[in-house]
Design a protein around this motif. Structure first.
Motif: not given
Ligand code: SIN
Length: 297
Positions: A276-297
């Motif tokens: 089962r190959d399913v791929r997801r984008t998730t979008i926010n109401e506003y930016g910046p375009e970043r991860s939820a991970d403050p270390i990676a962001a």
């Protein structure tokens, strides 16, 4: 071919047929999708047989992307897909099936409890857009709940009680409670710290929705035990069959859901026989375009 929107369920969920996602979306398509999402909260664009790049371009027409978190991994990560996509497949980086009962799948199996994506993110989530590349002949359905309808159906006293409550959403604690995950280190917790969101969200078009799910593990100012018991009570009310739409996937479906007013869960795909190959984008109401991970962001 003209674009048509067809309802799929008495309360919510619709399909869009006739949209071509291989081209940049024009104003008419963007408006059609925004209108369908405001009304139906879950919308399936049929026959969206597109590349990762088309999937990403289409998603960005509706909001900035939330990028996948590092989950504590260091250095370059081998992937089968574009780095902006979340992998909700049962496949490893080489495209091989990860056994259902393996430790490696344990984390992903948390998605089998109703949840809303990235509620542990401090940025306000908007939608998720999940594209079915390989669909198994059986299993792997996705269940959805319209939490606007749930909110409307709550007893008056409960609506009053929850009006100003703030819930705590914590990815790791949620997985400990839902999947029995153990061995979560402080370093792992630091990659996805808890976030707080109102238990009742108001959509831009004015309707209210109950905002909870598998990542909601507390209520601000409440003892943990009491909060978990009350969240469980709300969860049981929300997950009644009358609020559920069951999506049976067809290859090429792009399923879009509004994370602010729906819950969803993947059904177990426990045969280890089918990909089962399913791929997801998730979008926010506003930016910046970043991860939820403050270390990676
Ligand atoms: C998800 O929970 O984001 C994925 C749902 C699914 O795989 O059906």
């Amino acid at each position: 071919m003209s674009i048509k929107v067809n309802p799929l369920h008495p309360i919510f969920a619709a399909e869009i047929v006739g949209a071509d996602l291989t081209q940049p979306p024009d104003d008419e398509l963007v408006e059609t999708v925004e209108d369908a999402m405001a009304r139906y909260a879950v919308t399936i664009v049929r026959d969206a047989n597109v590349s990762d790049e088309d999937h990403i371009r289409f998603s960005r027409a509706f909001g900035p992307l939330e990028l996948p978190p590092s989950m504590g991994r260091k250095g370059p990560i081998k992937r089968r897909m574009a780095p902006q996509l979340f992998d909700a497949s049962n496949l490893d980086e080489n495209g091989e099936i990860i056994p259902y009962h393996s430790e490696k799948r344990k984390l992903a199996r948390g998605a089998e409890r109703f949840h809303t994506d990235s509620s542990f993110n401090a940025l306000p989530t908007k939608w998720s857009l999940l594209l079915g590349h390989i669909i198994p002949p059986q299993g792997g359905d996705t269940h959805f709940i319209d939490t606007r309808a749930v909110y409307d159906a709550l007893p008056d006293a409960t609506r009053t009680k929850i009006e100003d409550l703030v819930a705590v959403h914590d990815f790791w604690r949620g997985r400990e409670l839902v999947s029995g995950l153990t061995g979560v280190t402080d370093e792992m917790r630091a990659t996805l710290p808890a976030a707080q969101h109102p238990l009742v969200r108001t959509l831009p078009y004015g309707r209210k929705a109950l905002y909870l799910g598998g990542h909601a593990v507390g209520i601000l100012g409440w003892p943990e035990e009491e909060a978990l018991a009350f969240l469980a009570e709300l969860y049981d009310f929300a997950t009644q069959d009358r609020f559920v739409y069951i999506h049976k996937w067809k290859q090429g479906d792009l399923v879009i859901w509004d994370n602010r007013c729906t819950l969803h869960r993947a059904t177990p795909l426990d045969t280890d026989e089918y990909k089962r190959d399913v791929r997801r984008t998730t979008i926010n109401e506003y930016g910046p375009e970043r991860s939820a991970d403050p270390i990676a962001a």
